[in-house]
Design an enzyme around this catalytic site. Sequence first.
Site, PDB file in Angstrom:
ATOM      1  N   ASP A  74       0.857  -1.188   0.000  1.00 35.21           N
ATOM      2  CA  ASP A  74       0.000   0.000   0.000  1.00 35.21           C
ATOM      3  C   ASP A  74       0.892   1.237   0.000  1.00 35.21           C
ATOM      4  O   ASP A  74       1.561   1.527   0.995  1.00 35.21           O
ATOM      5  CB  ASP A  74      -0.897  -0.032   1.246  1.00 35.21           C
ATOM      6  CG  ASP A  74      -1.912   1.096   1.277  1.00 35.21           C
ATOM      7  OD1 ASP A  74      -1.742   2.079   0.534  1.00 35.21           O
ATOM      8  OD2 ASP A  74      -2.879   0.990   2.064  1.00 35.21           O
ATOM      9  N   HIS A  75       0.871   1.976  -1.102  1.00 32.71           N
ATOM     10  CA  HIS A  75       1.795   3.098  -1.255  1.00 32.71           C
ATOM     11  C   HIS A  75       1.413   4.305  -0.396  1.00 32.71           C
ATOM     12  O   HIS A  75       2.163   5.286  -0.334  1.00 32.71           O
ATOM     13  CB  HIS A  75       1.860   3.527  -2.722  1.00 32.71           C
ATOM     14  CG  HIS A  75       3.226   3.982  -3.143  1.00 32.71           C
ATOM     15  ND1 HIS A  75       4.256   4.172  -2.270  1.00 32.71           N
ATOM     16  CD2 HIS A  75       3.726   4.306  -4.373  1.00 32.71           C
ATOM     17  CE1 HIS A  75       5.335   4.584  -2.909  1.00 32.71           C
ATOM     18  NE2 HIS A  75       5.029   4.671  -4.199  1.00 32.71           N
TER      19      HIS A  75
END
Length: 422
Positions: free
Chosen positions: A392-393
């Site tokens: 998850d950036h």
Amino acid sequence: MPDVGEGLSEADILQWYVKPGDRVHDGMTVCEVETAKAAVELPIPYDGAVHEIRCPAGTTVDIGAVIITVDTAPDGGPEPADPPTSQPADPPAPEPEPQQALLVGYGVMNGSTRRRPRKPRAERERPARREAVPGAAKPPVRKLARDLGVDLGLLVPSGPGGVITREDVHAAARTTQPPVAVQPARVPASDERRVPIKGVRKATAEAMVRSAFTAPHVTEFSTVDVTRTVKLVQQLKQDPDFAGLRVTPLLLVARAFLAAVRRFPEINASWDEAAQEVVIKERVHLGIAAATPRGLLVPNIKDAHTRNLPQLAAELGDLVATARAGRTTPADLSGGTVTITNLGVFGVDTGTPILNPGEAAILAVGAIRTLPWVHRSKVKPRQVLTLALSFDHRLVDGELGSKVLAATAEILEQPKRLVTWA
């Protein structure tokens, strides 16, 4: 239908183990249901005889609905007296039937039902007034309204208690949409088969859509020489400490990934949108994606970072076997922090896995193949696999994700790192 946990709103009845007339006792399993997370066997909390099965197998039932009634005095009891003929035209309200117990959760107790005092006739004839909440509707009806573009706040509810029904939504859609040319009824083709979306499949679809369109995914890849790891697997199979345990490359991949997560704990985290906080978890609950006849399940090993290698092997084997048998509990399916999905068992080299909702990282493991590889300045046949890490950036930047993936790959190339990094 009792609440089997995790706040689920419905369940599918898979099969009944009893039929009307059968004797049952407190704690006896009477049916198997499938929730959005797992198959669960339900016990009956009463002694007596089955009076009625209200929901047959294959039915989707809301939590709290009555699915079975039990006669708690099957050997007979006093018959209720007939009302006197001299009573006025307005008869008294019927007494509840004390001999039938309803399976609605586990809270019905003998003697807990009391007759409500009778109201004056004028009050009984006066229609009850209930303040309806604008737009009140069940989740499936809300979804239908979204799909048809209907504003629930503008509808007049026709359901009991001021609840908007499917019919209300369809009626509004017909009045707001322009007429279209009537198409001939579609005759189902003989070369297609339709399968209802329910249970685990439905939950998986909703979770994957929610994850894919909520968390910005980034996937990085690393191809690594795992020849030493493969040799170590063969050695461990002969070790007495692993007698009776299943030792596979996945076991060492899991151990390597756990070591990398503990080395870079910021990846063991989740995003709290409401609080606008990144929640870093101190404990690592390792999820293992498992393909089952009912669909994809991701049970997890609680506190996996505290397990030694034989313990991890034992729990990994039990977890996968239980999932494939359809006996995973909702508790085993919740609380995961990071996940591994093994694509190699299907002969696939790599993939771009979608995050399990609420987690920040998932590692995909490809098939191990014998390939030409430069080893000690010479091209030799080596055992090679490809790892893919999706993260998850929002909370994992490229540097952190790269470090976790590189550390996992380094351990698999040099398994002695499991000792030096301990």
